[in-house]
Each structure stands twice: as C-alpha cells, then as structure tokens.
Write a protein that holds these residues in place. Structure first.
Motif, PDB file in Angstrom:
ATOM      1  N   ARG A  93      -1.210  -1.713   9.263  1.00 54.09           N
ATOM      2  CA  ARG A  93      -1.628  -2.508   8.038  1.00 54.09           C
ATOM      3  C   ARG A  93      -1.364  -2.596   6.727  1.00 54.09           C
ATOM      4  NH1 ARG A  93      -7.673  -0.702   9.939  1.00 54.09           N
ATOM      5  NH2 ARG A  93      -7.847  -1.780  11.920  1.00 54.09           N
ATOM      6  N   GLY A  94      -0.072  -1.804   6.685  1.00 63.79           N
ATOM      7  CA  GLY A  94       0.745  -1.619   5.584  1.00 63.79           C
ATOM      8  C   GLY A  94       0.115  -0.531   4.524  1.00 63.79           C
ATOM      9  N   THR A 150       5.273   2.716  -2.390  1.00 62.47           N
ATOM     10  CA  THR A 150       5.608   2.062  -3.734  1.00 62.47           C
ATOM     11  C   THR A 150       4.885   2.938  -4.899  1.00 62.47           C
ATOM     12  OG1 THR A 150       3.548   0.688  -3.807  1.00 62.47           O
ATOM     13  CG2 THR A 150       5.896  -0.013  -2.664  1.00 62.47           C
ATOM     14  N   PRO A 208       4.105   6.966  -6.684  1.00 62.62           N
ATOM     15  CA  PRO A 208       4.902   8.084  -6.879  1.00 62.62           C
ATOM     16  C   PRO A 208       4.691   9.120  -5.763  1.00 62.62           C
ATOM     17  CG  PRO A 208       3.917   7.747  -8.950  1.00 62.62           C
ATOM     18  CD  PRO A 208       3.314   6.725  -8.024  1.00 62.62           C
ATOM     19  N   GLU A 260      11.579  -6.896  -1.851  1.00 62.48           N
ATOM     20  CA  GLU A 260      11.407  -5.325  -1.492  1.00 62.48           C
ATOM     21  C   GLU A 260      12.534  -4.533  -1.794  1.00 62.48           C
ATOM     22  OE1 GLU A 260       8.718  -6.357   2.599  1.00 62.48           O
ATOM     23  OE2 GLU A 260      10.815  -6.341   2.746  1.00 62.48           O
ATOM     24  N   GLU A 283      11.319  -3.685  -5.020  1.00 67.48           N
ATOM     25  CA  GLU A 283      10.338  -2.175  -4.983  1.00 67.48           C
ATOM     26  C   GLU A 283      10.827  -0.928  -4.383  1.00 67.48           C
ATOM     27  OE1 GLU A 283       7.097  -5.522  -4.122  1.00 67.48           O
ATOM     28  OE2 GLU A 283       8.009  -4.501  -2.445  1.00 67.48           O
ATOM     29  N   LEU A 317      11.754  -0.602  -1.039  1.00 67.86           N
ATOM     30  CA  LEU A 317      11.248  -0.437   0.275  1.00 67.86           C
ATOM     31  C   LEU A 317      12.470  -0.637   1.221  1.00 67.86           C
ATOM     32  CD1 LEU A 317       7.801  -2.179   0.293  1.00 67.86           C
ATOM     33  CD2 LEU A 317       8.142   0.059   0.574  1.00 67.86           C
ATOM     34  N   ARG A 362      13.799   6.885  -6.800  1.00 68.82           N
ATOM     35  CA  ARG A 362      12.372   6.644  -6.294  1.00 68.82           C
ATOM     36  C   ARG A 362      11.264   6.994  -7.451  1.00 68.82           C
ATOM     37  NH1 ARG A 362       8.274   8.537  -3.962  1.00 68.82           N
ATOM     38  NH2 ARG A 362       7.190   7.053  -2.498  1.00 68.82           N
ATOM     39  N   ASP A 363      11.318   8.233  -7.859  1.00 69.88           N
ATOM     40  CA  ASP A 363      10.512   8.612  -8.552  1.00 69.88           C
ATOM     41  C   ASP A 363      10.104   8.153 -10.057  1.00 69.88           C
ATOM     42  OD1 ASP A 363       9.640  10.529  -6.762  1.00 69.88           O
ATOM     43  OD2 ASP A 363      10.771  12.303  -7.681  1.00 69.88           O
ATOM     44  N   THR A 414       8.819   4.422  -9.161  1.00 72.46           N
ATOM     45  CA  THR A 414       7.475   4.199  -8.592  1.00 72.46           C
ATOM     46  C   THR A 414       6.756   4.536 -10.144  1.00 72.46           C
ATOM     47  OG1 THR A 414       7.578   6.418  -8.166  1.00 72.46           O
ATOM     48  CG2 THR A 414       7.602   4.629  -6.591  1.00 72.46           C
ATOM     49  N   VAL A 473       2.989  -2.444  -7.729  1.00 72.82           N
ATOM     50  CA  VAL A 473       3.260  -3.609  -6.648  1.00 72.82           C
ATOM     51  C   VAL A 473       2.104  -4.083  -5.801  1.00 72.82           C
ATOM     52  CG1 VAL A 473       4.357  -3.504  -4.426  1.00 72.82           C
ATOM     53  CG2 VAL A 473       5.529  -2.204  -6.429  1.00 72.82           C
ATOM     54  N   LEU A 507       1.607  -5.841  -2.357  1.00 72.99           N
ATOM     55  CA  LEU A 507       2.352  -6.425  -1.225  1.00 72.99           C
ATOM     56  C   LEU A 507       1.720  -7.281  -0.531  1.00 72.99           C
ATOM     57  CD1 LEU A 507       3.087  -2.981   0.444  1.00 72.99           C
ATOM     58  CD2 LEU A 507       4.816  -4.250  -0.896  1.00 72.99           C
ATOM     59  N   SER A 533      -0.606  -6.546   2.959  1.00 77.61           N
ATOM     60  CA  SER A 533      -1.069  -5.284   2.955  1.00 77.61           C
ATOM     61  C   SER A 533      -2.501  -4.813   3.092  1.00 77.61           C
ATOM     62  CB  SER A 533      -0.204  -4.378   1.933  1.00 77.61           C
ATOM     63  OG  SER A 533      -0.926  -3.339   1.285  1.00 77.61           O
TER      64      SER A 533
END
Lengths: 249, 300
Positions: free
Chosen positions: A88-89, A96, A98, B47, B50, B52, B71-72, B75, B80, B82, B85
């Motif tokens: 389900r993501g 996405t 921290p 993506e 983002e 991903l 990444r740190d 974010t 975001v 999606l 989701s």
C-alpha cells in the motif's frame, strides 16, 4: 499531541493498531491458551502417561502452546501486515521522510516478539493455575530457549515476507509453512511422544529443537547445545535471507 | 534561487527508456507543472526528485542537495505526496499527524495545519473511513508537516469529484502564497492551467514544450475557434481556404473553424464581402487542451 521521538512514536502506533485487530488479538494472544484449556478439560490428559515417561499430556502441551503462540505471532500475524505496508506504499511514503522505513520493520518485530512472549506467559500461568503444570525449574535456561525460539519465529515470518511480492502471496506462503511448523512444534503429536527417528529429524527444525530446549529447561536441566544451536542457526540463516531478498516496494 | 534543478535525466526499465534526457529548473515560490499522458515518464521523473529512484544518467538538485546521495538533507526540505499511497486503515487522522510529525525535528503546527486543511472535524476518524477528498487533504497535510520549502504533489486530484478537486486547488494556491515551491504532476489540463506558473509537457520521456500556460496555448496551431450558424448556405471551401485555417467541421448545425488571429480577421471580412448573416457568432481562445493535444501528438 505528543513530542516523543520517532522510534517510540512508531512503536506506540504499531501497538495501538495491533490492539484494533480483534482477529490478530485472538489468534496471537488467546488461542494458545484456549488450546491448552480445551486439552486440559479432557480427563485422560490430566493423568500420568507411561508413553510420556510418567508425565501427563497437559504437562507436555504447555510448551506446545508456547510454541503455538510464537508461530501465530511470527508466521501468521506479522507477514501479512508487513506485506500490506509494502503493497500500500506505506513504507515508500515513509522513506520520503527523515525516518527510514526500517523503523516500521523494527517496530513490527518488537511488537510481535512482545505479543508472543506475553501470550506464552499467559499459557504457562493458566497451565499452572488451572491444571497444576509445574513452572519451569530452570528459569534462566527456559528464558534463553524461549527467546531463541521467538527470534526463530520472527526470522521465519520475515523471510516469508521477503520472498512474497504481495499480501496474498505472503498469506499463502505463510499457510504452507504454518503446517510443518505446527507439526514440528508438536501441536498434533508432542515431540516427546514422537518415534525416535522422527524425533531426531524434527530436532533439526527450529521449532522441533526449541521444543526439546524448552522441555529440558522445564524439567530443571540445561538445554543441550544442539537444542539451542539449531534455532540460533535457523535464525541467522533466515535473517540473512530476509535481508538479502526483502524489497521495499 | 533555484528550488529544483534537473539536468539530463535518463532512466531505463527493462530496456525501455522511460525518461530520456529531461532537464528543467523550478524557481523558488513557483508552481511548476509536469503534464503528459499516462506512461510519459512523469512519475519516474519526480521519483528521482524525491530520491525514491536513482537516475541512470544526469542529476537532480533539491535546494542544492542531491536526493540520491544526501537523503537526510533532502527529506528535511522536501514534502511529498505520492501517487497511490495509503496509510494504515485503522490509523486515525490525529494519529497519522502525530506519527509523521515525530519524524521531523521542527514539525509544523499540527493543529493549525489540520484547521487549514479542514481536517479538524475528522481528527478521530480512521483513515479507511475518510472520503477521497479527505484522504488527499490528509496527504497534503502530511507533505507539509515537515515545514518543507519544496512540495511534490503527484496526481493530486485523480479520483476526486469536481467539488473536492476545487477545494484542493485553492489549497495549492494558498501554498504558493506562503512561499512554498510546488512541483505538480497532473494529466488534467484545467488543473495545470489554473495552478501552474510554468508547465513542462512530457511525452515519451522527453519534454516537448516548456512554457507558461498562456505561452503553450499561443503555440497551438489552432489558437482561435470560430463557430456560427450560417443564415444563408455557405461554401465550405471558402472557409477552408481562409488564411491560417486549420480545420472546418460542423457541430450541431453550427460551422466550426479552427485557426489563428489571421483567420478571424479574414472571416469577418468574408462575412461583410458576401453579405452573409452569421447567427450566434462566437470566437473562443483555444484551451490548454488543444495545445496539449498538439504537443503530445495525440489524436483528437
């Protein structure tokens, strides 16, 4: 509104969500004890049996119920939840932020490990109070064997989740693994009552070995190296497999 | 200052080039749209923004950070939403807000955010019981919880009824007012036309046009559409030969001529010269729809 750290908040959230699943609560927390009580209500199971070396069936079924709780938590309850989170993501959504999605996996392992332990303690307590089953004589040995068995059950569940692409597949694979796991844990025939050859074979499986370890500690001894080593080895193998094959999406 | 920079992005899946050399820049405070048909590479492009996915070639910077390597940092500045989701069905709105707020060092004010997004009456409602519009509003709230400088919204209003869609649009407009940069992925023309400062039209992995909505419309081969009911019979050939005319068709007994400004001028003098009466005469600007169909080469 709270200001706790991410790991604590994720864990608390997972516990809360678990509490909202009546089916999971019943099967993980209550069904092992229910099984024990039903067996204990059969009068002949409360009588000493020569096949079991003078023990009663109910005595043997306390560790079986404990292993049953572990299987329910690790193999039946956990994999579908993790697979659904991926499908389900939910894991993707979290990656996405921290916080890494591994935080949810850790929380799930802690949650189901805790649930398995609480359910085990419940079965042991009811066995003692309702049917006079002696508490484990070697408590430290019993705890060690129990923790290893819990780790094995969680690793098995993780591996099931890692090799399944969808929630449906994970439920299906979980069920396929479920029956051999139940058998080797002695749910149908207690391991101690199995013929020698079968008992030796079952001793190489995680739950069969765990059953021997629990049995040894319950009667006051220390579990043998094999009985401890087999679940530990399985845990290491299955954990490695899970890490290797788990996909985040 | 540049909020998002994408340079020479390439991504291939199973031998198929999904993104084939995409480059664009989004300025701070801008609402930048990525428009294109299904499978054009829109989602894959964002993506990569983002973090991903890692690009095969090219690079991305978000507020100066590389999503693939930092990444740190990314974010912390990027919020975001999606496409497709979900959250746990039995998680309440309040719990979702608390959970996601705990992920950030300095989260935005949850109460205020819930109020702004009209979620206050639903704080105790479980995710599974929310309507489509309420779910989307919650996802926007989660995207804003980290107090981001850049927000990516992917197919924000897909599956919403027109009323909910308009609600969400005004929310996005209020984001612009608060200075947040928005990268918006959509396949709704109306949405892009209303919200975006600039639009990149993506088709088969490439940007085929990048302009303001007005600029894209002006580029369409048929920027004007004349429609009327002729009082006297009219030779269709006379319409077809009008300068700049792209097409002539009949719709509900009305003649419809698509063309340019020049076509309109020539049409008016044709009416005068031939003494033709044209009832219900209407001259309309082409919409972004028309421009889009031109640019993506889709059959109309």
């Amino acid at each position: 509104m709270s200001t706790a750290g991410p790991a604590a908040t994720v864990l608390r959230t997972e516990f809360r969500l678990f509490g909202r699943e009546p089916a999971a609560l019943f099967w993980v927390m209550l069904s092992p004890t229910v099984l024990l009580v039903i067996l204990g209500l059969i009068p002949s199971f409360r009588e000493a049996s020569e096949d079991l070396g003078g023990r009663r069936v109910i005595d043997v079924y306390v560790p079986v119920s404990v292993l049953f709780a572990l299987i329910m938590a690790g193999l039946q309850a956990m994999p579908p939840v993790l697979a659904a989170y991926r499908e389900r993501g939910i894991l993707r959504r979290m990656s996405t932020t921290p916080v890494r999605p591994g935080a949810v996996l850790t929380a799930q392992l802690v949650l189901h490990g805790t649930a398995a332990l609480v359910s085990s303690v419940l079965a042991i307590t009811v066995g003692r109070i309702a049917f006079g089953v002696a508490l484990p004589e070697n408590l430290a040995g019993y705890l060690l064997a129990l923790l290893l068995a819990v780790a094995g059950a969680l690793a098995l569940g993780s591996a099931v989740c890692a090799v399944s692409r969808t929630q449906k597949v994970s439920t299906a694979i979980g069920s396929v693994v479920f029956f051999p796991a139940m058998f080797t844990a002695g749910v149908w025939v207690p391991v101690q009552a199995m013929p020698d050859t079968l008992q030796r074979i079952v001793g190489f499986t995680p739950f069969g070995a765990a059953s021997e370890a629990l049995d040894a500690a319950a009667s006051g001894g220390w579990p043998g190296w094999a009985a401890l080593g087999v679940p530990a080895l399985w845990t290491a193998l299955l954990t490695g497999a899970s890490v290797r094959w788990f996909r985040w999406e | 200052m540049t909020a998002i920079e994408v340079r020479g992005l390439h991504k291939t899946y199973g031998g198929r080039k999904v993104v084939d050399g995409v480059s664009f820049e989004v300025g701070e405070g801008e609402i930048f749209g990525i428009l294109g048909p299904n499978g054009a590479g829109k989602t894959t492009t964002v993506e990569c923004v983002e973090g991903l996915r890692t690009p095969d070639e090219g690079w991305v910077k978000v507020c100066g950070y590389d999503p693939a390597a930092q990444r740190d940092e990314v974010t912390r500045v990027l919020g975001v939403q999606l496409q497709e989701s979900e959250l746990q069905a039995k998680l309440t709105v309040r719990e979702a807000l608390d959970l996601y707020a705990s992920f950030y060092e300095r989260p935005a004010d949850r109460q205020e955010l819930a109020e702004r997004l009209g979620l206050l009456p639903h704080l105790r409602t479980r995710f599974g019981k929310l309507s489509g519009g309420q779910k989307q509003r919650l996802f926007i709230a989660l995207a804003l919880l980290g107090d981001p400088r850049v927000v990516v919204l992917d197919e924000l209003t897909t599956g919403l009824d027109p009323r909910a869609r308009r609600e969400v649009w005004s929310l996005v407009e209020s984001l612009r007012d608060s200075g947040v940069t928005v990268l918006l992925v959509t396949h709704f023309m109306e949405e892009a036309q209303r919200l975006c400062d600039r639009i990149a039209v993506l088709d088969r992995g490439r940007i085929t046009a990048l302009d303001t909505p007005g600029g894209l419309i002006a580029r369409a081969s048929a920027a004007k559409e004349i429609s009327f009911a002729a009082g006297t019979p009219l030779d269709p050939e006379a319409l077809r030969t009008l300068p700049g005319a792209v097409s002539v068709r009949t719709e509900d007994g009305r003649a419809v001529v698509a063309g340019t400004e020049e076509t309109v001028a020539a049409f008016v003098s044709l009416l005068a010269r031939e003494g033709i009466t044209a009832g219900q005469l209407r001259v309309a600007d082409a919409s972004l729809d028309d421009a889009y169909l031109d640019l993506t080469g889709t059959e109309r």
